[in-house]
Scaffold this active site. Structure first.
Site, PDB file in Angstrom:
ATOM      1  N   SER A 150      38.572 -57.704 101.545  1.00  0.00           N
ATOM      2  CA  SER A 150      39.561 -56.566 101.618  1.00  0.00           C
ATOM      3  C   SER A 150      38.551 -55.615 102.592  1.00  0.00           C
ATOM      4  O   SER A 150      38.412 -56.063 103.827  1.00  0.00           O
ATOM      5  CB  SER A 150      39.677 -55.877 100.324  1.00  0.00           C
ATOM      6  OG  SER A 150      40.436 -54.800 100.557  1.00  0.00           O
ATOM      7  N   ASP A 205      39.901 -57.138  92.979  1.00  0.00           N
ATOM      8  CA  ASP A 205      40.846 -58.498  93.111  1.00  0.00           C
ATOM      9  C   ASP A 205      40.148 -59.425  93.459  1.00  0.00           C
ATOM     10  O   ASP A 205      39.004 -59.379  94.325  1.00  0.00           O
ATOM     11  CB  ASP A 205      41.468 -58.067  94.212  1.00  0.00           C
ATOM     12  CG  ASP A 205      42.816 -59.052  94.394  1.00  0.00           C
ATOM     13  OD1 ASP A 205      43.214 -59.897  93.264  1.00  0.00           O
ATOM     14  OD2 ASP A 205      43.669 -59.182  95.430  1.00  0.00           O
ATOM     15  N   HIS A 244      43.419 -58.239 102.555  1.00  0.00           N
ATOM     16  CA  HIS A 244      44.252 -57.054 102.180  1.00  0.00           C
ATOM     17  C   HIS A 244      44.559 -56.426 103.494  1.00  0.00           C
ATOM     18  O   HIS A 244      43.790 -55.699 104.103  1.00  0.00           O
ATOM     19  CB  HIS A 244      43.449 -56.073 101.200  1.00  0.00           C
ATOM     20  CG  HIS A 244      43.393 -56.699  99.673  1.00  0.00           C
ATOM     21  ND1 HIS A 244      42.438 -56.211  98.901  1.00  0.00           N
ATOM     22  CD2 HIS A 244      43.945 -57.809  99.067  1.00  0.00           C
ATOM     23  CE1 HIS A 244      42.651 -56.808  97.912  1.00  0.00           C
ATOM     24  NE2 HIS A 244      43.327 -58.047  97.936  1.00  0.00           N
TER      25      HIS A 244
END
Length: 206
Positions: A23, A146, A50
């Protein structure tokens, strides 16, 4: 310098696919890692970054000229080819499925997970169910949790796991969450990861 941590004494064998999630800070991290992979690298590589959901991804444009592997934005029902790199498209979960001919990609617009679509957990968990012990899971820099549970799913399925050393990550939240969720096989800075990838590709010792 951080070194590998090996909870298991058994070195990993060759894998057929590697799933990778990142991310915040991830594009820079991937820029250090992906161009090191040689053109004869055998595992397929499936990547979730992401991204903003309302804008096209430029990841293929950024990495295709810099990588020896063919680079694609993942498409629904696309067969997974060895030695190819697939990026999840914005606003779609990327999953691994299987048909009569072998592993395939699948896209879903199910609800976001950890506020993210694509979700790293969704990719990792689905890939673990298809590849089992022939899967490598990698988690890099990022600002949420995540991927932590997905990485444990990879390990429960018999796969091998690698996390960026949190102290070397631009944002340590994601790798730290992965380490808090359970044991992993390797914790390394980016510059030591290509050797692990190559070992996964040829089944040699690290």
């Amino acid at each position: 310098m951080p070194t590998a941590r090996h909870p298991s004494a058994t070195p990993p064998g060759r894998v057929d696919a590697i799933v990778l999630g990142t991310s915040a800070g991830g594009v820079d991290a991937l820029s250090q890692l992906l161009p090191t992979l040689p053109g004869d690298f055998r595992p397929a590589l499936l990547v979730v970054v992401h991204l903003p959901r309302d804008r096209p991804s430029l990841l293929v444009d950024v990495f295709a000229p810099r990588c020896a592997l063919p680079v694609y934005e993942a498409a629904d029902k696309q067969p997974i080819q060895p030695g190819s790199l697939y990026f999840a498209p914005p606003d779609y979960h990327l999953l691994v499925d299987r048909d009569a001919h072998g592993p395939t990609l699948a896209l879903s617009q199910d609800a976001p997970v950890h506020f993210s679509r694509p979700s790293i957990d969704v990719l990792f968990e689905s890939a673990a169910g298809v590849y089992g012990e022939r899967l490598g899971g990698v988690l890099l820099t990022g600002a949420n949790t995540d991927g932590a549970l997905g990485l444990q799913a990879v390990r429960r399925g018999g796969g091998v796991t690698l996390v960026q050393e949190p102290d070397t990550a631009r944002v340590a939240t994601m790798p730290a969450a992965a380490l808090a969720a359970g044991p992993v096989d390797f914790v390394l800075p980016l510059e030591q990861m290509p050797a692990v990838f190559r070992a996964w590709g040829d089944g040699g010792a690290i």
